[in-house]
Design a protein around this motif. Structure first.
Motif, PDB file in Angstrom:
ATOM      1  N   ALA A   7     -79.009 -22.025 -46.821  1.00  0.00           N
ATOM      2  CA  ALA A   7     -78.190 -20.923 -46.312  1.00  0.00           C
ATOM      3  C   ALA A   7     -77.473 -20.256 -47.475  1.00  0.00           C
ATOM      4  O   ALA A   7     -77.114 -20.913 -48.459  1.00  0.00           O
ATOM      5  CB  ALA A   7     -77.156 -21.471 -45.316  1.00  0.00           C
ATOM      6  N   SER A   8     -77.292 -18.956 -47.352  1.00  0.00           N
ATOM      7  CA  SER A   8     -76.477 -18.248 -48.338  1.00  0.00           C
ATOM      8  C   SER A   8     -75.750 -17.106 -47.641  1.00  0.00           C
ATOM      9  O   SER A   8     -76.136 -16.695 -46.542  1.00  0.00           O
ATOM     10  CB  SER A   8     -77.330 -17.710 -49.492  1.00  0.00           C
ATOM     11  N   THR A   9     -74.725 -16.621 -48.303  1.00  0.00           N
ATOM     12  CA  THR A   9     -73.989 -15.507 -47.729  1.00  0.00           C
ATOM     13  C   THR A   9     -74.702 -14.180 -48.014  1.00  0.00           C
ATOM     14  O   THR A   9     -74.413 -13.175 -47.385  1.00  0.00           O
ATOM     15  CB  THR A   9     -72.555 -15.467 -48.298  1.00  0.00           C
ATOM     16  N   GLY A  10     -75.638 -14.204 -48.943  1.00  0.00           N
ATOM     17  CA  GLY A  10     -76.458 -13.019 -49.214  1.00  0.00           C
ATOM     18  C   GLY A  10     -77.561 -12.916 -48.163  1.00  0.00           C
ATOM     19  O   GLY A  10     -77.651 -13.741 -47.250  1.00  0.00           O
ATOM     20  N   SER A  24     -79.890 -18.083 -58.521  1.00  0.00           N
ATOM     21  CA  SER A  24     -81.325 -18.124 -58.217  1.00  0.00           C
ATOM     22  C   SER A  24     -81.955 -19.505 -58.351  1.00  0.00           C
ATOM     23  O   SER A  24     -83.191 -19.607 -58.418  1.00  0.00           O
ATOM     24  CB  SER A  24     -82.110 -17.120 -59.086  1.00  0.00           C
ATOM     25  N   TYR A  26     -71.534 -23.699 -45.710  1.00  0.00           N
ATOM     26  CA  TYR A  26     -72.476 -23.283 -44.672  1.00  0.00           C
ATOM     27  C   TYR A  26     -73.707 -24.198 -44.669  1.00  0.00           C
ATOM     28  O   TYR A  26     -74.297 -24.446 -43.617  1.00  0.00           O
ATOM     29  CB  TYR A  26     -72.900 -21.822 -44.885  1.00  0.00           C
ATOM     30  N   ASN A  27     -74.083 -24.667 -45.852  1.00  0.00           N
ATOM     31  CA  ASN A  27     -75.251 -25.554 -45.903  1.00  0.00           C
ATOM     32  C   ASN A  27     -74.970 -26.889 -45.228  1.00  0.00           C
ATOM     33  O   ASN A  27     -75.834 -27.432 -44.547  1.00  0.00           O
ATOM     34  CB  ASN A  27     -75.706 -25.739 -47.358  1.00  0.00           C
ATOM     35  N   SER A  72     -74.171 -28.555 -51.423  1.00  0.00           N
ATOM     36  CA  SER A  72     -72.856 -27.947 -51.643  1.00  0.00           C
ATOM     37  C   SER A  72     -71.761 -28.989 -51.453  1.00  0.00           C
ATOM     38  O   SER A  72     -71.768 -29.728 -50.476  1.00  0.00           O
ATOM     39  CB  SER A  72     -72.628 -26.801 -50.662  1.00  0.00           C
ATOM     40  N   GLU A 123     -77.893 -21.503 -53.027  1.00  0.00           N
ATOM     41  CA  GLU A 123     -78.545 -20.951 -54.220  1.00  0.00           C
ATOM     42  C   GLU A 123     -77.464 -20.573 -55.210  1.00  0.00           C
ATOM     43  O   GLU A 123     -76.559 -19.805 -54.872  1.00  0.00           O
ATOM     44  CB  GLU A 123     -79.348 -19.718 -53.818  1.00  0.00           C
TER      45      GLU A 123
HETATM   46  C1  LIG Z   1     -72.010 -20.170 -58.917  1.00  0.00           C
HETATM   47  C2  LIG Z   1     -72.549 -19.400 -57.732  1.00  0.00           C
HETATM   48  C3  LIG Z   1     -73.754 -18.738 -57.846  1.00  0.00           C
HETATM   49  C4  LIG Z   1     -74.317 -18.090 -56.738  1.00  0.00           C
HETATM   50  N1  LIG Z   1     -75.538 -17.508 -56.850  1.00  0.00           N
HETATM   51  C5  LIG Z   1     -76.170 -17.041 -55.736  1.00  0.00           C
HETATM   52  C6  LIG Z   1     -77.524 -16.604 -55.790  1.00  0.00           C
HETATM   53  O1  LIG Z   1     -78.183 -16.638 -56.808  1.00  0.00           O
HETATM   54  N2  LIG Z   1     -78.097 -16.162 -54.638  1.00  0.00           N
HETATM   55  C7  LIG Z   1     -77.401 -16.126 -53.435  1.00  0.00           C
HETATM   56  O2  LIG Z   1     -77.970 -15.746 -52.403  1.00  0.00           O
HETATM   57  N3  LIG Z   1     -76.111 -16.528 -53.361  1.00  0.00           N
HETATM   58  C8  LIG Z   1     -75.476 -16.991 -54.477  1.00  0.00           C
HETATM   59  N4  LIG Z   1     -74.170 -17.435 -54.410  1.00  0.00           N
HETATM   60  C9  LIG Z   1     -73.433 -17.304 -53.134  1.00  0.00           C
HETATM   61  C10 LIG Z   1     -73.703 -18.491 -52.233  1.00  0.00           C
HETATM   62  O3  LIG Z   1     -74.850 -18.232 -51.459  1.00  0.00           O
HETATM   63  C11 LIG Z   1     -72.516 -18.715 -51.287  1.00  0.00           C
HETATM   64  O4  LIG Z   1     -71.371 -19.006 -52.056  1.00  0.00           O
HETATM   65  C12 LIG Z   1     -72.777 -19.812 -50.282  1.00  0.00           C
HETATM   66  O5  LIG Z   1     -71.766 -19.791 -49.330  1.00  0.00           O
HETATM   67  C13 LIG Z   1     -72.833 -21.185 -50.974  1.00  0.00           C
HETATM   68  O6  LIG Z   1     -73.222 -22.162 -50.062  1.00  0.00           O
HETATM   69  P1  LIG Z   1     -72.172 -23.110 -49.297  1.00  0.00           P
HETATM   70  O7  LIG Z   1     -71.478 -22.274 -48.268  1.00  0.00           O
HETATM   71  O8  LIG Z   1     -73.050 -24.140 -48.659  1.00  0.00           O
HETATM   72  O9  LIG Z   1     -71.210 -23.676 -50.295  1.00  0.00           O
HETATM   73  C14 LIG Z   1     -73.608 -18.070 -55.507  1.00  0.00           C
HETATM   74  C15 LIG Z   1     -72.366 -18.728 -55.418  1.00  0.00           C
HETATM   75  C16 LIG Z   1     -71.856 -19.398 -56.500  1.00  0.00           C
HETATM   76  C17 LIG Z   1     -70.536 -20.154 -56.353  1.00  0.00           C
END
Ligand SMILES: Cc1cc2nc3c(=O)[nH]c(=O)nc-3n(C[C@H](O)[C@H](O)[C@H](O)COP(=O)(O)O)c2cc1C
Length: 185
Positions: free
Chosen positions: A113-116, A81, A15-16, A9, A78
Motif C-alpha cells: 500500500a502507498s499513499t501515492g 521506488s 497502512y501496510n 513499515s 515503497e
Molecule cells: C522515505 C520515504 C520514501 C517514500 N517513497 C515513496 C515512493 O517511492 N513511492 C510511493 O508510492 N510512496 C513513497 N513514499 C510514501 C509512502 O507510500 C507512504 O508514506 C506510506 O504511507 C508508507 O507506508 P505505511 O503507511 O505502511 O508506513 C515514501 C515515504 C517515505 C517515508
C-alpha cells in the motif's frame, strides 16, 4: 495452516500493517491462524561476523517465526521506488545460512500500500525478486493499494468491496499454496 504476516513499515499507523491485518482476518475466515511479526525494529543491521549459530536474539525470533509458519504474507511500503531498508535487512538475515534458511521453499506472497497512486508496485516487484533469490516459493499474488489513506477506513478495513475481494483472492492463493504444492509434487 499458520500464516505469518510481516509489514515492512514500523510506523504505528502504517497502512501496510493495516492491510496486513485486514488480510489476516480474511485468512482466519479461511481457517488459517494468523500472526503479525512484531520484532522488525529490534533486528540489528546484517553483519556476517554476527551471523553465527542462531544469531542475535531478535534474528533468532524472526527465523523461528518464519520456520513455524506454513506461509508468509508480506505487506511492503515503497521507499524511493524500492523496499524499506529494515525489511531488506530482515530478509537478508532470514536468508542465511542458505541451505537451512527458513525462507527456502516457504510459500510467500507480497501485497503493498502507498499513499501515492501506484500502491507500491515497484517495491512489491523488488521484494518478490529478493524473496525469489532466497529460495522462497513466491506466489503469483499482486495487490497494489494506491491512495491507501482513502481506501482503509479508521478501523483498518478496506472500504471498497471490490478491493476486499481482491485481497481475499490473494489470501486464498497463499493459504491454498502448500496444498497445491503437495498435489503438484
Ligand atoms: C522515505 C520515504 C520514501 C517514500 N517513497 C515513496 C515512493 O517511492 N513511492 C510511493 O508510492 N510512496 C513513497 N513514499 C510514501 C509512502 O507510500 C507512504 O508514506 C506510506 O504511507 C508508507 O507506508 P505505511 O503507511 O505502511 O508506513 C515514501 C515515504 C517515505 C517515508
Amino acid at each position: 495452516m499458520r500464516v505469518l504476516g510481516i509489514s515492512g513499515s514500523l510506523r504505528r499507523d502504517s497502512y501496510n500493517t493495516k492491510l496486513l491485518r485486514a488480510a489476516g482476518e480474511l485468512a482466519e475466515e479461511h481457517g488459517a491462524e494468523f500472526k503479525v511479526f512484531d520484532g522488525l525494529k529490534a533486528i540489528p543491521p546484517y553483519d556476517q561476523d554476527d551471523d553465527i549459530g542462531a544469531g542475535p536474539a531478535a534474528v533468532a525470533r524472526l527465523r523461528e517465526a518464519i520456520a513455524d509458519a506454513d506461509a508468509v504474507l508480506f505487506a511492503t511500503p515503497e521507499y524511493n521506488s524500492s523496499i524499506p531498508g529494515v525489511l531488506k535487512n530482515a530478509v537478508d538475515w532470514a536468508s542465511r545460512p542458505l541451505a537451512t534458511s527458513p525462507l527456502r521453499n516457504k510459500p510467500v506472497a507480497v501485497v503493498g500500500a502507498s499513499t501515492g497512486m501506484f500502491g507500491a508496485v515497484w517495491a512489491q516487484a523488488e521484494l518478490r525478486k529478493v524473496l525469489g533469490a532466497t529460495g522462497a516459493r513466491v506466489t503469483e499474488v499482486e495487490l497494489a493499494l494506491g491512495h491507501a489513506h482513502e481506501h482503509l477506513d479508521p478501523t483498518g478495513r478496506l472500504a471498497d468491496p471490490a478491493q476486499e475481494e481482491a485481497l481475499r483472492d490473494s489470501v486464498r492463493v497463499l493459504v491454498g499454496e502448500p496444498e497445491n504444492a503437495e498435489v503438484a509434487a
